[in-house]
Design a protein around this motif. Structure first.
Motif, PDB file in Angstrom:
ATOM      1  N   UNK A 184      16.150   3.393 -10.440  1.00 23.65           N
ATOM      2  CA  UNK A 184      14.849   4.230 -10.339  1.00 23.65           C
ATOM      3  C   UNK A 184      15.259   5.522  -9.799  1.00 23.65           C
ATOM      4  N   UNK A 185      14.562   6.555  -9.882  1.00 23.11           N
ATOM      5  CA  UNK A 185      14.675   7.756  -9.321  1.00 23.11           C
ATOM      6  C   UNK A 185      14.428   7.504  -7.720  1.00 23.11           C
ATOM      7  N   UNK A 186      15.203   8.233  -6.912  1.00 23.16           N
ATOM      8  CA  UNK A 186      14.987   8.092  -5.220  1.00 23.16           C
ATOM      9  C   UNK A 186      13.383   8.637  -5.189  1.00 23.16           C
ATOM     10  N   UNK A 187      12.843   7.787  -4.348  1.00 21.02           N
ATOM     11  CA  UNK A 187      11.296   8.147  -3.579  1.00 21.02           C
ATOM     12  C   UNK A 187      10.642   6.730  -3.152  1.00 21.02           C
ATOM     13  N   UNK A 188       9.596   7.053  -2.701  1.00 24.43           N
ATOM     14  CA  UNK A 188       8.771   6.033  -2.059  1.00 24.43           C
ATOM     15  C   UNK A 188       7.782   5.467  -3.232  1.00 24.43           C
ATOM     16  N   UNK A 189       7.752   4.192  -3.264  1.00 27.52           N
ATOM     17  CA  UNK A 189       6.907   3.416  -4.432  1.00 27.52           C
ATOM     18  C   UNK A 189       6.009   2.429  -3.800  1.00 27.52           C
ATOM     19  N   UNK A 190       4.823   2.374  -4.387  1.00 29.31           N
ATOM     20  CA  UNK A 190       3.841   1.564  -3.776  1.00 29.31           C
ATOM     21  C   UNK A 190       4.143   0.037  -4.257  1.00 29.31           C
ATOM     22  N   UNK A 191       3.732  -0.900  -3.164  1.00 22.34           N
ATOM     23  CA  UNK A 191       4.215  -2.334  -3.443  1.00 22.34           C
ATOM     24  C   UNK A 191       2.621  -3.082  -3.544  1.00 22.34           C
ATOM     25  N   UNK A 192       2.400  -3.412  -4.619  1.00 20.91           N
ATOM     26  CA  UNK A 192       0.926  -4.227  -4.804  1.00 20.91           C
ATOM     27  C   UNK A 192       1.278  -5.640  -4.778  1.00 20.91           C
ATOM     28  N   UNK A 193       0.231  -6.579  -4.073  1.00 19.77           N
ATOM     29  CA  UNK A 193       0.386  -7.781  -4.264  1.00 19.77           C
ATOM     30  C   UNK A 193      -0.798  -8.363  -4.866  1.00 19.77           C
ATOM     31  N   UNK A 194      -0.577  -9.331  -5.682  1.00 20.50           N
ATOM     32  CA  UNK A 194      -1.678 -10.334  -6.504  1.00 20.50           C
ATOM     33  C   UNK A 194      -1.762 -11.556  -5.559  1.00 20.50           C
ATOM     34  N   UNK A 195      -2.915 -11.587  -4.833  1.00 15.74           N
ATOM     35  CA  UNK A 195      -2.968 -12.752  -3.552  1.00 15.74           C
ATOM     36  C   UNK A 195      -3.994 -13.549  -4.250  1.00 15.74           C
ATOM     37  N   UNK A 196      -3.674 -14.977  -4.234  1.00 16.24           N
ATOM     38  CA  UNK A 196      -4.222 -15.901  -4.667  1.00 16.24           C
ATOM     39  C   UNK A 196      -5.114 -16.667  -3.434  1.00 16.24           C
ATOM     40  N   UNK A 197      -6.217 -16.517  -3.345  1.00 18.18           N
ATOM     41  CA  UNK A 197      -7.019 -17.135  -2.316  1.00 18.18           C
ATOM     42  C   UNK A 197      -7.690 -18.540  -2.562  1.00 18.18           C
ATOM     43  N   UNK A 198      -7.402 -19.577  -1.684  1.00 20.00           N
ATOM     44  CA  UNK A 198      -8.073 -20.686  -1.742  1.00 20.00           C
ATOM     45  C   UNK A 198      -8.171 -21.113  -0.142  1.00 20.00           C
ATOM     46  N   UNK A 199      -9.446 -21.096   0.416  1.00 24.15           N
ATOM     47  CA  UNK A 199      -9.772 -21.332   1.508  1.00 24.15           C
ATOM     48  C   UNK A 199      -9.157 -22.687   1.994  1.00 24.15           C
ATOM     49  N   UNK A 200      -8.319 -22.618   3.178  1.00 23.95           N
ATOM     50  CA  UNK A 200      -8.112 -21.049   4.010  1.00 23.95           C
ATOM     51  C   UNK A 200      -6.788 -20.480   3.588  1.00 23.95           C
ATOM     52  N   UNK A 201      -6.110 -20.895   2.599  1.00 26.53           N
ATOM     53  CA  UNK A 201      -4.952 -20.219   2.277  1.00 26.53           C
ATOM     54  C   UNK A 201      -4.844 -18.918   1.372  1.00 26.53           C
ATOM     55  N   UNK A 202      -3.975 -18.262   1.532  1.00 28.22           N
ATOM     56  CA  UNK A 202      -3.611 -17.086   0.750  1.00 28.22           C
ATOM     57  C   UNK A 202      -2.384 -16.861   0.614  1.00 28.22           C
ATOM     58  N   UNK A 203      -1.847 -17.024  -0.797  1.00 26.82           N
ATOM     59  CA  UNK A 203      -0.626 -16.896  -1.196  1.00 26.82           C
ATOM     60  C   UNK A 203      -0.295 -15.881  -2.368  1.00 26.82           C
ATOM     61  N   UNK A 204       0.697 -15.359  -2.202  1.00 19.67           N
ATOM     62  CA  UNK A 204       1.107 -14.198  -3.211  1.00 19.67           C
ATOM     63  C   UNK A 204       1.541 -14.946  -4.657  1.00 19.67           C
ATOM     64  N   UNK A 205       0.748 -14.498  -5.449  1.00 23.83           N
ATOM     65  CA  UNK A 205       1.040 -15.116  -6.890  1.00 23.83           C
ATOM     66  C   UNK A 205       1.869 -14.141  -7.659  1.00 23.83           C
ATOM     67  N   UNK A 206       2.006 -12.854  -7.193  1.00 21.98           N
ATOM     68  CA  UNK A 206       2.963 -11.817  -8.034  1.00 21.98           C
ATOM     69  C   UNK A 206       2.881 -10.622  -7.174  1.00 21.98           C
ATOM     70  N   UNK A 207       3.969  -9.901  -7.218  1.00 21.59           N
ATOM     71  CA  UNK A 207       4.219  -8.636  -6.495  1.00 21.59           C
ATOM     72  C   UNK A 207       4.732  -7.639  -7.482  1.00 21.59           C
TER      73      UNK A 207
END
Length: 359
Positions: free
Chosen positions: A204-227
């Motif tokens: 990729x070209x040099x630079x700063x790129x945002x990282x977004x998480x798809x967070x799956x919430x099941x009380x009380x847990x929150x897990x990363x489903x995708x990034x």
């Protein structure tokens, strides 16, 4: 007298667990793996009764398991190459409920097997008192080609907020901001931060790129489903698996993939020049990460190195597919790691459930 045998194929790993293939594969895939020097297993059976499981091992070695009348593994014979075009037995073992007994290997040899030459191993059925006809006809009863490797279906839907049905029950997807990863070398690395060896990289070209998480919430847990790391604010026109130079999708079975291996429950995005202090990971990464309130952590850059963003890998260790989304003109738009917490469209329609295990 045995004058014919049924032949089927499967993945070698797990083939020692019983008289069938835990993960059957097509004969054409087994042939491609044979040509590439990879491992696989061959089951020789007679009217659905298993007689022998033949395993192809690295460096030209083979192993044959022979079954008794009750379809139990009764004998294990190991072969290694000798000279040109020949295999010799270097270990011959009787398997019993009480343990193992070493048998004689004197004079036990056979021609080196080309793909499909399973008669050379069928001759060892005599070790279990089977009588073979002068010619044994082989019948291919392996599974069909199927749908092929895991396809990148539904990648965009991973990042749509809202309710989800998962194998563990209902949950809700939320989007999370994990910060931005800084790329200075032109190479993004996707890796377990505790095992940065031969990682998956994306140019990729040099630079700063945002990282977004798809967070799956099941009380009380929150897990990363995708990034996702986004390089361009443009929808992806096509998706492809992120491959190392030596990886060939033609060697993958149905639903299989090449992915990022995880052994610390964590995945990181970083520049190829970033080094990791493994001794500091417990304090800086593994300890701060939490399934309750902190799914990701950033390790700041230094004067000479860019930063690193680490995140919890779904529910933990395993292998996960990494996809690159490309624009219509072929530029990299984003990279996505799917932690497979809920099934894709392909898996929902696959026979037998939510889909096969990764490779």
């Amino acid at each position: 007298m045995i004058d014919s045998l049924d032949v089927s194929y499967g993945n070698m790993w797990g083939s020692h667990e019983g008289p069938t293939h835990p993960n059957p594969i097509p004969s054409a895939l087994a042939a491609r793996r044979h040509a590439a020097g990879m491992s696989y297993a061959v089951l020789l059976s007679l009217r659905e009764r298993p007689l022998a499981m033949v395993e192809r091992w690295p460096r030209g070695r083979w192993r044959v398991y022979l079954f008794d009348d009750a379809s139990r593994r009764a004998q294990m014979i190991d072969f290694e190459p000798f000279g040109t075009g020949k295999l010799v037995v270097f270990r011959n073992t009787r398997l019993t409920e009480g343990g193992q007994e070493t048998l004689s290997v004197e004079g036990l040899c056979c021609p080196a097997a080309e793909f499909g030459d399973w008669q050379v191993f069928a001759s060892f059925l005599a070790q279990q008192d089977h009588e073979l006809a002068p010619t044994v006809v082989l019948h291919d009863v392996s599974v069909g080609e199927g749908a092929g490797p895991l396809r990148p279906t539904g990648i965009e839907q991973l990042f749509l907020p809202g309710p989800r049905d998962t194998p563990d029950g209902p949950a809700t997807v939320e989007l999370g901001d994990a910060g931005a990863v800084r790329i200075t070398s032109g190479q993004l690395v996707v890796s377990d931060p505790g095992w940065v060896i031969d990682p998956r990289t994306v140019a990729v070209p040099p630079g700063e790129y945002p990282v977004t998480l798809a967070l799956l919430r099941r009380t009380p847990w929150i897990t990363v489903a995708a990034a996702k790391v986004t390089f361009m604010d443009t929808p992806s026109h096509t998706w492809e698996m992120v491959l190392r130079p030596d990886e060939d999708p033609e060697l993958l079975g149905e639903g299989e993939f090449y992915g990022v291996g995880v052994d610390t429950g964590t995945v990181a995005f970083m520049d190829a020049t970033r080094t990791v202090d493994e001794e500091g990971l417990d304090e800086e990464v593994f300890g701060p990460l939490s399934f309750v309130d902190r799914p990701s952590v950033e390790l700041p850059g230094t004067d000479t190195e860019p930063n690193l963003i680490a995140l919890s890998a779904g529910w933990g260790d395993g292998s996960y597919p990494v996809w690159i989304g490309r624009t219509e003109d072929g530029q990299a738009a984003c990279v996505v790691v799917d932690f497979r917490l809920y099934p894709t469209d392909q898996e929902m329609t696959a026979p037998g459930g939510t889909g096969p295990s990764p490779a």
